[in-house]
Design a protein around this motif. Structure first.
Motif, PDB file in Angstrom:
ATOM      1  N   GLU A  40      -6.196  -2.783   4.772  1.00 12.55           N
ATOM      2  CA  GLU A  40      -7.105  -3.768   5.360  1.00 12.55           C
ATOM      3  C   GLU A  40      -6.679  -5.190   4.997  1.00 12.55           C
ATOM      4  OE1 GLU A  40     -11.058  -0.849   5.286  1.00 12.55           O
ATOM      5  OE2 GLU A  40     -10.784  -2.377   3.739  1.00 12.55           O
ATOM      6  N   ILE A  41      -6.296  -5.390   3.742  1.00 14.33           N
ATOM      7  CA  ILE A  41      -5.857  -6.722   3.303  1.00 14.33           C
ATOM      8  C   ILE A  41      -4.581  -7.129   4.025  1.00 14.33           C
ATOM      9  CG2 ILE A  41      -4.965  -8.038   1.328  1.00 14.33           C
ATOM     10  CD1 ILE A  41      -6.960  -6.392  -0.409  1.00 14.33           C
ATOM     11  N   PHE A  42      -3.633  -6.198   4.157  1.00 10.80           N
ATOM     12  CA  PHE A  42      -2.407  -6.509   4.887  1.00 10.80           C
ATOM     13  C   PHE A  42      -2.710  -6.845   6.350  1.00 10.80           C
ATOM     14  CE2 PHE A  42      -0.026  -3.995   1.560  1.00 10.80           C
ATOM     15  CZ  PHE A  42       0.729  -5.070   1.112  1.00 10.80           C
ATOM     16  N   ALA A  43      -3.629  -6.110   6.966  1.00 13.11           N
ATOM     17  CA  ALA A  43      -3.994  -6.392   8.359  1.00 13.11           C
ATOM     18  C   ALA A  43      -4.526  -7.816   8.497  1.00 13.11           C
ATOM     19  CB  ALA A  43      -5.035  -5.381   8.843  1.00 13.11           C
ATOM     20  N   TYR A  44      -5.371  -8.220   7.557  1.00  9.99           N
ATOM     21  CA  TYR A  44      -5.912  -9.584   7.573  1.00  9.99           C
ATOM     22  C   TYR A  44      -4.798 -10.616   7.459  1.00  9.99           C
ATOM     23  CZ  TYR A  44      -8.364 -13.739   5.869  1.00  9.99           C
ATOM     24  OH  TYR A  44      -8.804 -15.024   5.693  1.00  9.99           O
ATOM     25  N   GLU A  45      -3.847 -10.385   6.539  1.00  9.51           N
ATOM     26  CA  GLU A  45      -2.754 -11.332   6.341  1.00  9.51           C
ATOM     27  C   GLU A  45      -1.832 -11.366   7.567  1.00  9.51           C
ATOM     28  OE1 GLU A  45      -2.498 -13.487   4.016  1.00  9.51           O
ATOM     29  OE2 GLU A  45      -4.035 -12.734   2.648  1.00  9.51           O
ATOM     30  N   ILE A  46      -1.522 -10.205   8.125  1.00 14.57           N
ATOM     31  CA  ILE A  46      -0.663 -10.153   9.309  1.00 14.57           C
ATOM     32  C   ILE A  46      -1.322 -10.870  10.481  1.00 14.57           C
ATOM     33  CG2 ILE A  46       0.320  -8.601  11.059  1.00 14.57           C
ATOM     34  CD1 ILE A  46       0.760  -6.572   8.741  1.00 14.57           C
ATOM     35  N   SER A  47      -2.633 -10.736  10.597  1.00 10.12           N
ATOM     36  CA  SER A  47      -3.346 -11.356  11.722  1.00 10.12           C
ATOM     37  C   SER A  47      -3.177 -12.876  11.741  1.00 10.12           C
ATOM     38  CB  SER A  47      -4.835 -10.999  11.671  1.00 10.12           C
ATOM     39  OG  SER A  47      -5.514 -11.710  10.648  1.00 10.12           O
ATOM     40  N   LYS A  48      -2.943 -13.475  10.575  1.00 10.43           N
ATOM     41  CA  LYS A  48      -2.773 -14.933  10.509  1.00 10.43           C
ATOM     42  C   LYS A  48      -1.499 -15.397  11.215  1.00 10.43           C
ATOM     43  CE  LYS A  48      -5.011 -15.332   5.950  1.00 10.43           C
ATOM     44  NZ  LYS A  48      -4.783 -15.732   4.542  1.00 10.43           N
ATOM     45  N   THR A  49      -0.540 -14.483  11.413  1.00 11.86           N
ATOM     46  CA  THR A  49       0.732 -14.855  12.044  1.00 11.86           C
ATOM     47  C   THR A  49       0.700 -14.643  13.557  1.00 11.86           C
ATOM     48  OG1 THR A  49       1.791 -12.653  11.932  1.00 11.86           O
ATOM     49  CG2 THR A  49       1.896 -14.044   9.949  1.00 11.86           C
ATOM     50  N   MET A  50      -0.377 -14.092  14.068  1.00 16.48           N
ATOM     51  CA  MET A  50      -0.434 -13.727  15.480  1.00 16.48           C
ATOM     52  C   MET A  50      -0.938 -14.884  16.334  1.00 16.48           C
ATOM     53  SD  MET A  50      -1.691  -9.787  14.986  1.00 16.48           S
ATOM     54  CE  MET A  50      -1.297  -9.279  16.640  1.00 16.48           C
ATOM     55  N   PRO A  73      -1.377  -5.362  17.838  1.00 15.43           N
ATOM     56  CA  PRO A  73      -0.111  -4.684  17.550  1.00 15.43           C
ATOM     57  C   PRO A  73      -0.246  -3.189  17.781  1.00 15.43           C
ATOM     58  CG  PRO A  73      -1.294  -5.075  15.522  1.00 15.43           C
ATOM     59  CD  PRO A  73      -2.120  -5.705  16.614  1.00 15.43           C
ATOM     60  N   VAL A  74       0.873  -2.499  17.798  1.00 15.89           N
ATOM     61  CA  VAL A  74       0.885  -1.039  17.698  1.00 15.89           C
ATOM     62  C   VAL A  74       1.155  -0.714  16.227  1.00 15.89           C
ATOM     63  CG1 VAL A  74       2.044   1.099  18.366  1.00 15.89           C
ATOM     64  CG2 VAL A  74       1.710  -0.719  20.055  1.00 15.89           C
ATOM     65  N   LEU A  75       0.374   0.212  15.679  1.00 14.02           N
ATOM     66  CA  LEU A  75       0.479   0.571  14.266  1.00 14.02           C
ATOM     67  C   LEU A  75       1.220   1.891  14.122  1.00 14.02           C
ATOM     68  CD1 LEU A  75      -3.211  -0.203  13.249  1.00 14.02           C
ATOM     69  CD2 LEU A  75      -1.250  -1.760  13.215  1.00 14.02           C
ATOM     70  N   LEU A  83      -0.595   7.817   5.766  1.00 16.01           N
ATOM     71  CA  LEU A  83      -1.851   7.920   6.519  1.00 16.01           C
ATOM     72  C   LEU A  83      -2.992   7.044   5.978  1.00 16.01           C
ATOM     73  CD1 LEU A  83      -1.836  11.733   7.388  1.00 16.01           C
ATOM     74  CD2 LEU A  83      -1.567   9.814   8.978  1.00 16.01           C
ATOM     75  N   PRO A  84      -3.265   7.021   4.665  1.00 15.95           N
ATOM     76  CA  PRO A  84      -4.364   6.153   4.190  1.00 15.95           C
ATOM     77  C   PRO A  84      -4.079   4.667   4.408  1.00 15.95           C
ATOM     78  CG  PRO A  84      -3.847   7.851   2.561  1.00 15.95           C
ATOM     79  CD  PRO A  84      -2.748   7.870   3.561  1.00 15.95           C
ATOM     80  N   LEU A  85      -2.843   4.250   4.206  1.00 10.03           N
ATOM     81  CA  LEU A  85      -2.459   2.857   4.444  1.00 10.03           C
ATOM     82  C   LEU A  85      -2.611   2.522   5.929  1.00 10.03           C
ATOM     83  CD1 LEU A  85      -1.243   0.264   3.200  1.00 10.03           C
ATOM     84  CD2 LEU A  85       1.019   1.256   3.606  1.00 10.03           C
ATOM     85  N   HIS A  86      -2.183   3.443   6.777  1.00  7.82           N
ATOM     86  CA  HIS A  86      -2.338   3.293   8.226  1.00  7.82           C
ATOM     87  C   HIS A  86      -3.813   3.147   8.603  1.00  7.82           C
ATOM     88  CE1 HIS A  86      -1.480   4.066  12.513  1.00  7.82           C
ATOM     89  NE2 HIS A  86      -2.560   4.810  12.485  1.00  7.82           N
ATOM     90  N   GLN A  87      -4.665   3.953   7.981  1.00  9.67           N
ATOM     91  CA  GLN A  87      -6.091   3.889   8.297  1.00  9.67           C
ATOM     92  C   GLN A  87      -6.665   2.512   7.953  1.00  9.67           C
ATOM     93  OE1 GLN A  87      -8.090   6.315   9.873  1.00  9.67           O
ATOM     94  NE2 GLN A  87      -9.362   4.462  10.011  1.00  9.67           N
ATOM     95  N   GLY A  88      -6.224   1.933   6.845  1.00 13.79           N
ATOM     96  CA  GLY A  88      -6.691   0.592   6.493  1.00 13.79           C
ATOM     97  C   GLY A  88      -6.304  -0.443   7.533  1.00 13.79           C
ATOM     98  N   LEU A  89      -5.061  -0.382   8.005  1.00 10.33           N
ATOM     99  CA  LEU A  89      -4.631  -1.288   9.071  1.00 10.33           C
ATOM    100  C   LEU A  89      -5.454  -1.064  10.338  1.00 10.33           C
ATOM    101  CD1 LEU A  89      -0.831  -0.801   8.436  1.00 10.33           C
ATOM    102  CD2 LEU A  89      -1.954  -3.031   8.335  1.00 10.33           C
ATOM    103  N   LEU A  90      -5.713   0.207  10.630  1.00 14.31           N
ATOM    104  CA  LEU A  90      -6.466   0.564  11.832  1.00 14.31           C
ATOM    105  C   LEU A  90      -7.928   0.141  11.725  1.00 14.31           C
ATOM    106  CD1 LEU A  90      -6.101   1.982  14.583  1.00 14.31           C
ATOM    107  CD2 LEU A  90      -6.681   4.136  13.446  1.00 14.31           C
ATOM    108  N   TYR A  92      -9.018  -2.614  10.710  1.00 17.60           N
ATOM    109  CA  TYR A  92      -9.118  -4.012  11.157  1.00 17.60           C
ATOM    110  C   TYR A  92      -8.588  -4.198  12.577  1.00 17.60           C
ATOM    111  CZ  TYR A  92     -10.770  -6.032   6.773  1.00 17.60           C
ATOM    112  OH  TYR A  92     -11.535  -6.386   5.696  1.00 17.60           O
ATOM    113  N   PHE A  93      -7.414  -3.633  12.873  1.00 18.32           N
ATOM    114  CA  PHE A  93      -6.910  -3.646  14.250  1.00 18.32           C
ATOM    115  C   PHE A  93      -7.473  -2.403  14.948  1.00 18.32           C
ATOM    116  CE2 PHE A  93      -3.272  -5.870  12.027  1.00 18.32           C
ATOM    117  CZ  PHE A  93      -3.548  -7.136  12.536  1.00 18.32           C
ATOM    118  N   ASP A  94      -8.776  -2.380  15.122  1.00 17.85           N
ATOM    119  CA  ASP A  94      -9.467  -1.113  15.433  1.00 17.85           C
ATOM    120  C   ASP A  94      -9.332  -0.660  16.882  1.00 17.85           C
ATOM    121  OD1 ASP A  94     -11.059  -3.132  16.416  1.00 17.85           O
ATOM    122  OD2 ASP A  94     -12.906  -2.459  15.457  1.00 17.85           O
TER     123      ASP A  94
END
Length: 214
Positions: A40-50, A73-75, A83-90, A92-94
């Motif tokens: 989730e934290i990585f998703a938030y940080e990545i979103s700042k570059t979009m 993005p596509v995850l 899988l758990p790391l993927h779920q965190g990204l998902l 936020y990029f739900d």
């Protein structure tokens, strides 16, 4: 570009500490949840570059102007540890599409190993932003092989690579082979064993999340 999460003091460091703690690791549900939180934290940080566009939305009392993302993005993740790391990204990029890669280490007679890709399940990645997540980046060979396979099949617009614990050797290998990729790393360790395990690392992320495999 490489963004290292633990270089800035934040609650993310607490989650990283719990992932490494051998006592807390005995609770697999908490281990998975900490991986998810970091996603989730990585998703938030990545979103700042979009890229964002201002849009107007009607509220019950008026009109609000809000900056919204132009595209999702596509995850993608490498099974099963990711899988758990993927779920965190998902989380936020739900509304993002997902891709899954089955890859594993095949040990040779000389006790070396090669990376084997079994299958890739993915939507079209042409002209897409792709985020590929794997908790542990040791030599970087698995990540490079999987990303090159995807890049050979699709014209990917932008590539982001997410790893919770990475070895310096692995980061350099990715930079050398995927120079346009943006790296998002939780913490960097210096040492790699002869069997290519990160030290101090945290152990086998797949086993800690889902149980020891045969």
């Amino acid at each position: 570009m490489a963004f290292i999460l633990d270089q800035t003091k934040s609650i993310a460091n607490h989650f990283l500490a719990e992932l490494r703690d051998a006592q807390i690791q005995q609770d697999s549900m908490r281990f998975r949840r900490n991986m998810e939180r970091l996603g989730e934290i990585f998703a938030y940080e990545i979103s700042k570059t979009m890229r964002f566009t201002e849009r107007e939305f009607e509220t019950s009392l008026g009109t609000a102007s809000v900056q919204v993302m132009n595209e999702l993005p596509v995850l993608a993740t490498i099974l099963r540890a990711g899988l758990p790391l993927h779920q965190g990204l998902l989380n936020y990029f739900d509304r993002a599409d997902s891709a899954f890669i089955s890859a594993y280490r095949k040990t040779t007679k000389g006790h070396n190993f090669i990376i084997k890709i079994e299958y890739i399940s993915a939507p079209s990645l042409d002209d897409k932003i792709l985020v590929v997540a794997d908790p542990m980046i040791a030599t970087g060979e698995s990540m490079v092989l999987c990303c090159k396979e995807l890049l050979a099949q699709y014209k990917i617009k932008e590539l982001h690579i997410v790893g919770v614990i990475a070895c310096k050797v692995g980061i350099e290998h990715i930079k050398a082979n995927l120079p346009k990729a943006k790296l998002w790393i939780g913490s960097v360790d210096e040492e790699l064993t002869t069997k290519s395990y990160i030290v101090p690392g945290l152990g086998d992320a797949g086993d800690l999340s889902f149980g020891v495999k045969e």
